[in-house]
Design an enzyme around this catalytic site. Structure first.
Site, PDB file in Angstrom:
ATOM      1  N   CYS A 214       4.108  -0.113   5.672  1.00  0.00           N
ATOM      2  CA  CYS A 214       5.297  -0.826   6.121  1.00  0.00           C
ATOM      3  C   CYS A 214       6.423  -0.860   5.094  1.00  0.00           C
ATOM      4  O   CYS A 214       7.494  -1.401   5.370  1.00  0.00           O
ATOM      5  CB  CYS A 214       4.921  -2.250   6.525  1.00  0.00           C
ATOM      6  N   HIS A 355      10.843  -9.591   4.514  1.00  0.00           N
ATOM      7  CA  HIS A 355       9.876  -8.740   5.200  1.00  0.00           C
ATOM      8  C   HIS A 355       9.172  -9.515   6.308  1.00  0.00           C
ATOM      9  O   HIS A 355       8.791  -8.929   7.319  1.00  0.00           O
ATOM     10  CB  HIS A 355       8.846  -8.215   4.203  1.00  0.00           C
ATOM     11  N   GLU A 366       5.683 -14.848   0.873  1.00  0.00           N
ATOM     12  CA  GLU A 366       6.997 -14.298   0.579  1.00  0.00           C
ATOM     13  C   GLU A 366       8.031 -15.398   0.379  1.00  0.00           C
ATOM     14  O   GLU A 366       8.889 -15.301  -0.513  1.00  0.00           O
ATOM     15  CB  GLU A 366       7.455 -13.360   1.695  1.00  0.00           C
ATOM     16  N   LYS A 389      12.773  -9.625  12.213  1.00  0.00           N
ATOM     17  CA  LYS A 389      11.650  -9.156  13.031  1.00  0.00           C
ATOM     18  C   LYS A 389      11.421 -10.021  14.272  1.00  0.00           C
ATOM     19  O   LYS A 389      10.699  -9.610  15.178  1.00  0.00           O
ATOM     20  CB  LYS A 389      10.378  -9.071  12.190  1.00  0.00           C
ATOM     21  N   HIS A 394       7.910  -5.630  14.479  1.00  0.00           N
ATOM     22  CA  HIS A 394       7.649  -4.974  13.196  1.00  0.00           C
ATOM     23  C   HIS A 394       7.601  -3.465  13.429  1.00  0.00           C
ATOM     24  O   HIS A 394       6.675  -2.953  14.064  1.00  0.00           O
ATOM     25  CB  HIS A 394       6.329  -5.492  12.619  1.00  0.00           C
ATOM     26  N   PHE A 454       0.550  -2.489   3.644  1.00  0.00           N
ATOM     27  CA  PHE A 454      -0.895  -2.484   3.410  1.00  0.00           C
ATOM     28  C   PHE A 454      -1.198  -1.690   2.135  1.00  0.00           C
ATOM     29  O   PHE A 454      -0.518  -0.713   1.818  1.00  0.00           O
ATOM     30  CB  PHE A 454      -1.622  -1.847   4.588  1.00  0.00           C
TER      31      PHE A 454
END
Length: 467
Positions: A214, A355, A366, A389, A394, A454
């Site tokens: 991502c 994010h 975050e 998002k 996403h 990831f």
């Protein structure tokens, strides 16, 4: 610009001693060149094109809908198998790109269904479409060989074309291997998005494809900027693309419990970054592409300049395959590196595009990282913060580039976009430290876009107003 530097290099070669015994001298010094954005292109769940997407984002529209069996891309399977697979999916919402031939829609006939496009999978088509818009926006269609050699491509993807792999596997199971397309491999290779762009326009500079889950889109843009800074090219077409709304991708994310499952009957409420009711992300698709250019090169040709890319920070969590460490150190390092490289003070950053994917742990970590980096600037309310998002879902490998474009447009238009579906903010937020629930007009001279993937890979891009 290039001709002068080429002459300097030739003189440097002539000045070097070619004695076989003399020790090598140091490499030539590199003065870091400034990088600006001169073109933008997008294909998103909100629409096809920058103007359509940005307008709908600011207005609070949502590109998420309920999926059907047709969205699973199981054409090679019998109806009973398709129905069973659909029934087994625990998440039945997705952020799909609107298709058609109307303004603001992705035209499949043009980009996918022609005879010439048999080697092009959907994720590649999205990249070609957004690149076309970005190059038109930048007015960069070089005809001189020298200019083509100084123009490169850096477009990555997180997953590529899983649906093609699934179809091929089914053919093998049904002993129909002879019907496998000779274009199967070129359709699934992730670097083929960059390859097709370079071939279409004759760009012979660096040809690169990052694959960092991502964070792919952000890494692709950051890598491209460094290629310009180090003199490998003068212009780079950079971004990310993804089209993984298919049965295997959705099933895989469902099994890892990453996707939302509580809002199947209310799709537009399903992606809710920073909200207490969040329970997982919504899978999306699309592409975002920027034209990056060396500052003097852009100025000499009179290009429109949206913003300057001043900082690119990277880090690794070194912790877990899917979860960030609770201390948020990876995110802190990425943002801090980007700010340090930019030469700005944290208080000079006006907007952060987070994010935040709508997962319970990731959003909270975050938020704390942002608070740690910006300190009083964040808690005073002077720093605008949002995750887009909620509107787009996403976009996986395309998320970083699409959201980087949002960060650039925030500077260009003086508007920080809202966070959709934020009804009950996470307890980590209080007083002045709160994500936007409505788009806000404000002076924005610098913005940061965060992307985390990831494997614990993190990237932050810092943009500033045009020089």
């Amino acid at each position: 610009m290039f001709r002068r530097s080429h002459l300097q290099i030739s003189r440097f070669y002539r000045s070097i001693s070619t004695s076989p015994t003399q020790p090598f001298g140091p490499p030539p010094p590199i003065s870091r060149r400034r990088v600006v954005i001169t073109g933008l292109g997008m294909v998103t769940p909100l629409g096809c094109g920058v103007e359509t997407t940005w307008k709908k984002l600011i207005q609070g529209s949502c590109g998420i809908r309920a999926i059907s069996e047709d969205d699973l891309k199981m054409d090679q399977f019998d109806p009973k198998t398709r129905a069973y697979a659909f029934e087994q999916l625990t998440s039945k919402v997705a952020a799909t790109v609107p298709c058609g031939n109307a303004f603001g829609e992705f035209n499949e006939v043009v980009w996918l269904n022609s005879k010439e496009n048999r080697s092009i999978a959907r994720f590649i088509a999205y990249a070609l479409c957004s690149t076309d818009e970005a190059l038109r926006d930048a007015n960069w269609f070089p005809t001189e060989q020298e200019d083509k050699e100084r123009t490169g491509v850096s477009i990555g993807s997180g997953i590529g074309s899983i649906s093609d792999i699934l179809d091929a596997a089914q053919m093998i199971c049904e002993k129909r291997m002879r019907r496998l397309s000779p274009f199967f491999i070129p359709r699934i290779l992730i670097n083929m998005a960059a390859g097709h762009v370079s071939m279409k326009y004759g760009f012979k500079g660096p040809n690169h494809a990052a694959i960092t889950a991502c964070a792919t889109g952000a890494h692709s843009i950051g890598d491209a900027a460094r290629m310009i800074q180090f003199g490998d090219s003068d212009v780079m077409v950079a971004g990310g693309t993804e089209s993984s709304i298919d049965v295997l991708s959705i099933a895989g994310f469902c099994r890892s419990r990453a996707l939302t499952t509580k809002y199947n009957s209310a799709p537009q409420e399903s992606s809710r970054p920073f909200d207490c009711g969040r329970d997982g992300f919504v899978i999306g698709e699309g592409s975002g592409v920027m034209v990056l250019e060396e500052l003097e090169h852009a100025q000499e040709r009179g290009a429109k300049i949206y913003a300057e890319l001043r900082g690119f920070g990277m880090s690794g969590d070194a912790y877990h395959i899917t979860q960030p460490h609770i201390d948020g150190r990876g995110a802190i390092l990425a943002m801090s590196h980007a700010i340090k490289q930019s030469g700005l003070h944290p208080n000079q950053v006006n907007y952060v595009n987070a994010h935040a994917t709508s997962t319970s742990l990731g959003d909270m970590i975050e938020a704390n990282a942002i608070k740690a980096v910006f300190s009083d600037h964040a808690t005073s309310g002077a720093l605008a913060l949002s995750s887009t998002k909620g509107a787009t879902g996403h976009l996986l490998g395309a998320a970083g580039s699409v959201e980087a474009i949002f960060a650039v447009l925030a500077i260009n238009h003086g508007i920080a976009p809202l966070t959709l579906n934020l009804k009950q903010p996470d307890p980590v937020f209080h007083n002045g430290f709160m994500p936007l629930t409505a788009s806000k007009e404000m002076p924005i001279r610098a913005s940061i876009s965060n992307s985390f993937g990831f494997g614990g890979t993190n990237a932050s891009l810092l943009f500033a107003s045009a020089p």
